[in-house]
Design a protein around this motif. Structure first.
Motif, PDB file in Angstrom:
ATOM      1  N   TRP A 140      -1.223 -20.435 -41.051  1.00  0.00           N
ATOM      2  CA  TRP A 140      -1.698 -19.404 -40.350  1.00  0.00           C
ATOM      3  C   TRP A 140      -2.289 -18.549 -41.809  1.00  0.00           C
ATOM      4  CZ3 TRP A 140       1.706 -16.165 -42.558  1.00  0.00           C
ATOM      5  CH2 TRP A 140       3.308 -16.501 -42.382  1.00  0.00           C
ATOM      6  N   ALA A 141      -2.955 -17.946 -41.686  1.00  0.00           N
ATOM      7  CA  ALA A 141      -3.462 -16.357 -42.489  1.00  0.00           C
ATOM      8  C   ALA A 141      -2.939 -15.106 -42.338  1.00  0.00           C
ATOM      9  CB  ALA A 141      -4.975 -17.001 -43.292  1.00  0.00           C
ATOM     10  N   LEU A 142      -2.568 -14.819 -43.302  1.00  0.00           N
ATOM     11  CA  LEU A 142      -2.405 -13.013 -43.114  1.00  0.00           C
ATOM     12  C   LEU A 142      -3.213 -12.500 -43.949  1.00  0.00           C
ATOM     13  CD1 LEU A 142       1.334 -11.676 -42.958  1.00  0.00           C
ATOM     14  CD2 LEU A 142       0.096 -10.787 -44.360  1.00  0.00           C
ATOM     15  N   GLY A 143      -3.824 -11.029 -43.334  1.00  0.00           N
ATOM     16  CA  GLY A 143      -4.631 -10.196 -44.115  1.00  0.00           C
ATOM     17  C   GLY A 143      -4.052  -9.252 -44.277  1.00  0.00           C
ATOM     18  N   VAL A 144      -3.651  -9.490 -46.205  1.00  0.00           N
ATOM     19  CA  VAL A 144      -2.988  -8.640 -46.614  1.00  0.00           C
ATOM     20  C   VAL A 144      -3.578  -7.268 -46.640  1.00  0.00           C
ATOM     21  CG1 VAL A 144      -1.717  -7.531 -49.019  1.00  0.00           C
ATOM     22  CG2 VAL A 144      -1.928  -9.992 -47.706  1.00  0.00           C
ATOM     23  N   GLU A 145      -4.604  -7.190 -46.499  1.00  0.00           N
ATOM     24  CA  GLU A 145      -4.942  -5.586 -46.560  1.00  0.00           C
ATOM     25  C   GLU A 145      -5.057  -4.686 -44.969  1.00  0.00           C
ATOM     26  OE1 GLU A 145      -6.285  -8.121 -48.477  1.00  0.00           O
ATOM     27  OE2 GLU A 145      -6.457  -7.329 -50.557  1.00  0.00           O
ATOM     28  N   ARG A 146      -5.121  -6.044 -44.372  1.00  0.00           N
ATOM     29  CA  ARG A 146      -4.908  -5.419 -42.991  1.00  0.00           C
ATOM     30  C   ARG A 146      -3.498  -5.013 -42.379  1.00  0.00           C
ATOM     31  NH1 ARG A 146      -9.372  -8.945 -39.754  1.00  0.00           N
ATOM     32  NH2 ARG A 146     -11.342  -8.645 -41.102  1.00  0.00           N
ATOM     33  N   PHE A 169     -10.428 -10.089 -51.394  1.00  0.00           N
ATOM     34  CA  PHE A 169      -9.650 -10.167 -50.622  1.00  0.00           C
ATOM     35  C   PHE A 169      -8.108 -10.625 -50.625  1.00  0.00           C
ATOM     36  CE2 PHE A 169     -10.177 -13.602 -47.444  1.00  0.00           C
ATOM     37  CZ  PHE A 169     -10.501 -13.918 -47.559  1.00  0.00           C
ATOM     38  N   HIS A 170      -6.913 -10.487 -50.121  1.00  0.00           N
ATOM     39  CA  HIS A 170      -5.584 -11.436 -50.334  1.00  0.00           C
ATOM     40  C   HIS A 170      -5.568 -11.918 -49.081  1.00  0.00           C
ATOM     41  CE1 HIS A 170      -6.772  -8.711 -53.332  1.00  0.00           C
ATOM     42  NE2 HIS A 170      -5.889  -9.597 -54.587  1.00  0.00           N
ATOM     43  N   GLN A 171      -4.685 -12.655 -49.077  1.00  0.00           N
ATOM     44  CA  GLN A 171      -3.827 -13.165 -47.071  1.00  0.00           C
ATOM     45  C   GLN A 171      -2.585 -13.863 -47.887  1.00  0.00           C
ATOM     46  OE1 GLN A 171      -6.328 -16.853 -46.558  1.00  0.00           O
ATOM     47  NE2 GLN A 171      -7.900 -14.918 -44.466  1.00  0.00           N
ATOM     48  N   LEU A 172      -1.616 -13.786 -47.082  1.00  0.00           N
ATOM     49  CA  LEU A 172      -0.278 -14.860 -47.240  1.00  0.00           C
ATOM     50  C   LEU A 172      -0.884 -15.750 -46.635  1.00  0.00           C
ATOM     51  CD1 LEU A 172       2.908 -13.469 -48.133  1.00  0.00           C
ATOM     52  CD2 LEU A 172       2.162 -15.394 -46.207  1.00  0.00           C
ATOM     53  N   ASP A 206      -8.921  -1.703 -57.327  1.00  0.00           N
ATOM     54  CA  ASP A 206      -7.900  -1.524 -58.230  1.00  0.00           C
ATOM     55  C   ASP A 206      -6.565  -1.652 -57.562  1.00  0.00           C
ATOM     56  OD1 ASP A 206      -9.884  -2.594 -60.789  1.00  0.00           O
ATOM     57  OD2 ASP A 206      -9.627  -0.468 -60.474  1.00  0.00           O
ATOM     58  N   VAL A 207      -5.584  -2.497 -58.037  1.00  0.00           N
ATOM     59  CA  VAL A 207      -4.330  -2.219 -57.803  1.00  0.00           C
ATOM     60  C   VAL A 207      -3.774  -1.261 -58.272  1.00  0.00           C
ATOM     61  CG1 VAL A 207      -2.367  -2.654 -56.112  1.00  0.00           C
ATOM     62  CG2 VAL A 207      -4.052  -4.220 -56.134  1.00  0.00           C
ATOM     63  N   ALA A 250       4.691  -1.743 -52.523  1.00  0.00           N
ATOM     64  CA  ALA A 250       3.638  -2.276 -50.945  1.00  0.00           C
ATOM     65  C   ALA A 250       3.936  -3.903 -51.837  1.00  0.00           C
ATOM     66  CB  ALA A 250       2.575  -2.269 -50.946  1.00  0.00           C
ATOM     67  N   TRP A 251       2.892  -4.760 -52.544  1.00  0.00           N
ATOM     68  CA  TRP A 251       2.854  -5.972 -53.162  1.00  0.00           C
ATOM     69  C   TRP A 251       4.414  -6.822 -53.109  1.00  0.00           C
ATOM     70  CZ3 TRP A 251      -1.663  -8.085 -52.550  1.00  0.00           C
ATOM     71  CH2 TRP A 251      -2.720  -8.125 -52.938  1.00  0.00           C
ATOM     72  N   THR A 252       5.370  -6.212 -53.801  1.00  0.00           N
ATOM     73  CA  THR A 252       6.653  -5.922 -53.936  1.00  0.00           C
ATOM     74  C   THR A 252       7.275  -6.632 -52.437  1.00  0.00           C
ATOM     75  OG1 THR A 252       6.261  -4.892 -56.203  1.00  0.00           O
ATOM     76  CG2 THR A 252       8.127  -5.833 -55.115  1.00  0.00           C
TER      77      THR A 252
END
Length: 419
Positions: free
Chosen positions: A304-310, A125-128, A11-12, A19-21
């Motif tokens: 490309w993809a960026l791993g948000v959690e990392r 997980f989340h990616q940008l 849960d966020v 951080a997400w903003t």
RNA sequence: GUGGAUGUAGCUCAGGGGUUAGAGCACCGGAUUGUGGUUCCGGGGGCCGUGGGUUCAAUUCCCAUCAUCCACCCCA
């Protein structure tokens, strides 16, 4: 009823929302200034979309780790394990090949893989994600890498390692795979079980092995970069030249490889220190031909993809991650029943300008101020019989302890001006 | 799928084969019937992860299981 989030999900909480903003704003600015546009696609697609993009020689695990289900109409659907396939599906669906070239799209959202969890690895997980479509130019590769670098910098990450390599053109890759197979076949018995299996399917992946004896066998052999064809070599050199010209530091990674078939030529990763074993923050590569595989016109592309959690993990280490739940400007404390109604009404009118919360029952001043303090508000305003008699609120600056009276009409101005 | 560590209050953790299981933080109330943060006092909260075994007695020891974390594996 187990009151626990599903394994690999989380849960966020309000505290983590900033951080997400922060990420979304940085991406909107950095990527937006490069003319990138945001695209949101569904979290699931027809399974075929991922099957076609993944290719045949990809490890079976890739299939196994997809969350796949049948809907009530009997359609096979799959939760996206990555963004590229869905974004390119949308590219085809909406005829984006007719848009001005290059088409540059970014996306942010969840992706799903049925893997075992560990630090930096989740099931949801989340990616940008970013895709740059329509041009084979090495300048576009360099721009993609530079934007990734700039975005991470904007998030306060400076201790980064950019690794640049190339998996070559398909024929280079086939030749290299054949070379590896020939070179390693006599030593197949010395390879780890995993690597032995890959010897047939996708020998290049053996380069990824962490097994010591595997690496010993590979030590004397050529790397993919040693055997690039002239075109792929020229392409890589131009990407490297552009990055150098732009002052972006990188290391050549002679044995960078990809698990998926669709990659060709440029491949890159960005790593960070101090966030555990899963140190890759982002990775990507060129995938000319993938759009065609998905039913569109031949279209080169890189992404490309960026791993948000990392990335958040790395930002936490770097001390640049924004945290803390939102706090109100003003907390209203009604001290009798009539004031409760007055507080609700005042809050409503002030909310055009300020963040205002209040107590819903009459509170003694000590309790009300404590509530106000705990809400994190900058100001508290109290109302009881005494205030009502003169038509004011008693306002207190909770940081300084300064106290004064204000009419309802002037309250917003007073607090605006004092912040 | 494999290995290691850990499961005790909302959170972080201590404890220990023997009556009612502890601390700090958090929460609620009081000191305080018009003034928060500090302080003091009091209170609510626990199938000690679950199941089984050993024992006169298990939250404690043993086994299994589940979960969490880290790592391996894998990594689009």
């Amino acid at each position: 009823m187990r009151s626990r989030a599903v394994k690999g999900t989380y849960d966020v909480l309000p505290d983590a929302q900033p951080a997400w903003t922060q990420l979304e704003r940085a991406a909107t600015r950095v990527l937006g200034h490069a003319g990138m546009q945001r695209l949101t696609t569904p979290v699931f697609e027809h399974s075929e979309v991922f099957d076609r993009s993944v290719g045949e020689s990809a490890d079976l695990v890739v299939q196994k780790e997809m969350y796949r289900f049948e809907d009530r109409g009997g359609r096979s659907l799959t939760l996206r394990p990555e963004f590229t396939a869905g974004v390119l599906r949308a590219f085809v669906t909406h005829g984006m090949h007719t848009w001005p070239t290059p088409v540059k799209l970014w996306s942010l959202g969840p992706a799903f893989r049925a893997e075992n969890v560990q630090r930096g690895r989740f099931r949801q997980f989340h990616q940008l994600n970013a895709e740059f479509l329509g041009l084979p130019s090495p300048l576009l590769d360099a721009e993609a890498i530079a934007l990734l670098h700039d975005l991470l910098s904007a998030l306060g990450l400076s201790d980064l390692r950019v690794k640049l390599g190339s998996v070559g053109d398909p024929e280079d890759r086939a030749a290299y795979n054949a070379y590896l197979r020939d070179a390693l076949a006599p030593h197949a018995g010395e390879l780890s079980a995993n690597s032995r299996a890959r010897l047939d399917v996708n020998p290049m992946r053996i380069l990824d092995s962490k097994d010591e004896s595997d690496q010993a066998l590979l030590a004397g052999l050529d790397k993919p970069l040693d055997r690039l064809g002239p075109d792929a070599r020229e392409h890589l050199d131009q990407v490297a030249q552009a990055l150098s010209d732009w002052g972006i530091a990188f290391d050549m990674a002679p044995s960078i490889v990809r698990g998926l078939d669709y990659y060709r030529r440029t491949a890159f990763e960005i790593h960070a220190e101090g966030i555990g074993a899963q140190s890759a923050l982002a990775g990507g590569g060129r995938y000319d031909g993938l759009v065609e595989t998905l039913g569109g016109p031949p279209t080169p592309g890189i992404g490309w993809a960026l791993g948000v959690e990392r990335v958040f993990d790395a930002m936490r280490e770097a001390g640049t991650l924004h945290t803390g739940a939102a706090k109100p400007d003003l907390y209203l404390v009604p001290m009798d029943d009539l004031a409760v109604t007055e507080a609700a009404e005042l809050a409503r009118s002030l909310r055009q300008r300020l963040t205002v919360t209040h107590a819903y029952t009459a509170r003694k001043p000590a309790k009300g101020l404590k509530d106000a303090d705990r809400s994190g508000a900058r100001f508290a305003a109290l109302r009881g019989e005494r205030e009502r008699a003169t038509g004011v609120w008693t306002v207190k600056n909770l940081a300084t302890g300064d106290q004064f009276e204000s009419t309802t009409e002037r309250l917003a101005d007073t607090i605006d001006g004092t912040s």
